[in-house]
Motif scaffolding. Sequence first.
Motif, PDB file in Angstrom:
ATOM      1  N   PHE A   1       1.870   6.371  10.183  1.00 12.92           N
ATOM      2  CA  PHE A   1       1.824   5.826   8.936  1.00 12.92           C
ATOM      3  C   PHE A   1       0.313   5.844   8.294  1.00 12.92           C
ATOM      4  O   PHE A   1      -0.601   5.679   9.182  1.00 12.92           O
ATOM      5  N   HIS A   2       0.177   6.389   7.297  1.00 14.94           N
ATOM      6  CA  HIS A   2      -1.123   6.654   6.630  1.00 14.94           C
ATOM      7  C   HIS A   2      -1.323   5.721   5.241  1.00 14.94           C
ATOM      8  O   HIS A   2      -0.206   5.897   4.653  1.00 14.94           O
ATOM      9  N   THR A   3      -2.353   5.009   5.291  1.00 11.08           N
ATOM     10  CA  THR A   3      -2.401   4.169   3.768  1.00 11.08           C
ATOM     11  C   THR A   3      -3.673   4.304   3.159  1.00 11.08           C
ATOM     12  O   THR A   3      -4.789   4.828   3.568  1.00 11.08           O
TER      13      THR A   3
ATOM     14  N   PHE B   1       4.390  17.415   9.451  1.00  7.79           N
ATOM     15  CA  PHE B   1       3.997  17.670   7.998  1.00  7.79           C
ATOM     16  C   PHE B   1       3.879  16.171   7.518  1.00  7.79           C
ATOM     17  O   PHE B   1       4.335  15.385   7.708  1.00  7.79           O
ATOM     18  N   PHE B   2       3.202  16.396   6.187  1.00  4.67           N
ATOM     19  CA  PHE B   2       2.736  15.198   5.503  1.00  4.67           C
ATOM     20  C   PHE B   2       3.960  15.083   4.246  1.00  4.67           C
ATOM     21  O   PHE B   2       4.206  16.095   3.730  1.00  4.67           O
ATOM     22  N   THR B   3       4.152  13.642   4.177  1.00  2.48           N
ATOM     23  CA  THR B   3       5.436  13.637   2.958  1.00  2.48           C
ATOM     24  C   THR B   3       4.468  12.515   2.131  1.00  2.48           C
ATOM     25  O   THR B   3       4.257  11.413   2.748  1.00  2.48           O
ATOM     26  N   LYS B   4       4.093  12.718   0.970  1.00  4.99           N
ATOM     27  CA  LYS B   4       3.310  11.654   0.155  1.00  4.99           C
ATOM     28  C   LYS B   4       4.350  11.241  -0.915  1.00  4.99           C
ATOM     29  O   LYS B   4       4.485   9.906  -1.233  1.00  4.99           O
ATOM     30  N   ASN B   5       5.461  11.852  -1.450  1.00  5.99           N
ATOM     31  CA  ASN B   5       6.258  11.570  -2.447  1.00  5.99           C
ATOM     32  C   ASN B   5       7.408  11.023  -2.080  1.00  5.99           C
ATOM     33  O   ASN B   5       7.752  10.985  -0.861  1.00  5.99           O
ATOM     34  N   VAL B   6       8.107  10.044  -2.640  1.00 13.12           N
ATOM     35  CA  VAL B   6       9.316   9.373  -1.903  1.00 13.12           C
ATOM     36  C   VAL B   6      10.146  10.666  -1.266  1.00 13.12           C
ATOM     37  O   VAL B   6      10.803  11.461  -2.094  1.00 13.12           O
ATOM     38  N   PRO B   7      10.828  10.493  -0.191  1.00 13.73           N
ATOM     39  CA  PRO B   7      11.426  11.516   0.629  1.00 13.73           C
ATOM     40  C   PRO B   7      12.833  11.705   0.066  1.00 13.73           C
ATOM     41  O   PRO B   7      13.352  10.667  -0.160  1.00 13.73           O
ATOM     42  N   PRO B   8      13.501  12.809   0.012  1.00 13.01           N
ATOM     43  CA  PRO B   8      14.810  12.891  -0.630  1.00 13.01           C
ATOM     44  C   PRO B   8      15.589  12.048   0.368  1.00 13.01           C
ATOM     45  O   PRO B   8      15.505  12.003   1.574  1.00 13.01           O
ATOM     46  N   GLY B   9      16.803  11.294  -0.147  1.00 15.20           N
ATOM     47  CA  GLY B   9      17.509  10.735   0.733  1.00 15.20           C
ATOM     48  C   GLY B   9      17.138   9.117   0.955  1.00 15.20           C
ATOM     49  O   GLY B   9      17.732   8.503   1.744  1.00 15.20           O
ATOM     50  N   THR B  10      15.878   8.741   0.308  1.00 14.38           N
ATOM     51  CA  THR B  10      15.300   7.498   0.475  1.00 14.38           C
ATOM     52  C   THR B  10      16.397   6.419  -0.108  1.00 14.38           C
ATOM     53  O   THR B  10      16.765   6.563  -1.314  1.00 14.38           O
ATOM     54  N   PRO B  11      16.851   5.292   0.662  1.00 16.20           N
ATOM     55  CA  PRO B  11      17.722   4.331   0.322  1.00 16.20           C
ATOM     56  C   PRO B  11      17.455   3.623  -1.057  1.00 16.20           C
ATOM     57  O   PRO B  11      16.014   3.355  -1.413  1.00 16.20           O
ATOM     58  N   ASP B  12      17.929   3.475  -2.037  1.00 16.90           N
ATOM     59  CA  ASP B  12      17.660   2.490  -3.248  1.00 16.90           C
ATOM     60  C   ASP B  12      17.019   1.467  -2.883  1.00 16.90           C
ATOM     61  O   ASP B  12      16.511   0.736  -4.132  1.00 16.90           O
ATOM     62  N   TRP B  13      17.469   0.744  -1.829  1.00 18.97           N
ATOM     63  CA  TRP B  13      16.780  -0.633  -1.627  1.00 18.97           C
ATOM     64  C   TRP B  13      15.433  -0.386  -1.171  1.00 18.97           C
ATOM     65  O   TRP B  13      14.587  -1.451  -0.975  1.00 18.97           O
TER      66      TRP B  13
ATOM     67  N   ARG C   1       0.894  -1.262  -0.022  1.00 19.66           N
ATOM     68  CA  ARG C   1      -0.053   0.150   0.115  1.00 19.66           C
ATOM     69  C   ARG C   1       0.942   1.100  -0.041  1.00 19.66           C
ATOM     70  O   ARG C   1       1.677   1.281   0.988  1.00 19.66           O
ATOM     71  N   PRO C   2       0.588   2.166  -1.063  1.00 16.39           N
ATOM     72  CA  PRO C   2       1.425   3.403  -0.917  1.00 16.39           C
ATOM     73  C   PRO C   2       1.193   4.081   0.187  1.00 16.39           C
ATOM     74  O   PRO C   2       0.173   4.304   0.905  1.00 16.39           O
ATOM     75  N   VAL C   3       2.460   4.434   1.112  1.00 20.01           N
ATOM     76  CA  VAL C   3       2.238   5.020   2.233  1.00 20.01           C
ATOM     77  C   VAL C   3       2.498   6.485   2.233  1.00 20.01           C
ATOM     78  O   VAL C   3       3.436   7.094   1.413  1.00 20.01           O
TER      79      VAL C   3
END
Length: 287
Positions: free
Chosen positions: A106-108, A60-72, A44-46
């Motif tokens: 977490f929100h889904t 604050f809400f973050t919907k898009n992939v946050p900066p610095g998200t590990p590639d894994w 489920r997209p978080v």
Amino acid sequence: MEGRRIALSNLDKVLYPATGLTKGELLHYYATTAQVLLPHLRDRPVSFLRYPDGPDGQVFFTKNVPPGTPDWVTTAEVPRSEGPARMVLVQDLASLMWAANLVTEFHTHQWTADDPDEADRLVFDLDPGPPATVVQCCEVALWLRERLAADGIEAYAKTSGAKGLHLLAGVRGSSSERVSEYAKALAVEAERALPRQVVHRMTRSLRPGKVFVDWSQNAARKTTATPYTMRARSQPAVSTPVTWDEVAGCRSAEQFVFRADDVGPRVRDYGDLLAPLFERRRAAPLP
């Protein structure tokens, strides 16, 4: 952790001054609850509601992939009215702990990333307008449970982790738009049946002393607090599954306040009370 290296920061930082709960204790909570939490997050997209300095700081809400998200960390492209976006999927313990280290509620959505056109959850958010409390929410929840059962839909309950109660049910074969229409119709019906207790419109002036049956979180763009998430409130309250016997027996708001250290014993006693939501055979088509 699962072969991943995760840098955990500021473990001694107090996030909840009212109880002294630290970031390290928050991370411990998520690690020890992962067995029941992860199935509700997986696929489920978080959306992250972040509160890095505690609930009294910036939230604050973050919907898009946050900066610095590990590639894994798994991500998925999801549809939005303004165009597709990429969001995080929390699929395993490593990605859960990475996300929790951001200090996250977490929100889904009510759909999964592999089939965003079909909703597999129906949700009602029962929100009490003071002086009403979760006690009145429980009374309304019992009515909604019976009404849903009349349509062959089995409902389950959890605390919101704030003031109210959430009802969830597994559904199949319908779009988010169709589920929203059905949920709104039931909210209107509840108001007609319980006019002194229920309001189905969000208008603030209508809500004092009543339970707002919020059906709108079934919209495809909307999200709901995930079961077992800790909330960004003054107390470290958790959105916690409850039994229908507990709902029927609720006599005070304090009965339905569950904190991080309450959840482990409940899981040992009950398992995941929302586990039936994952059984496809229990998901009902809408009438």
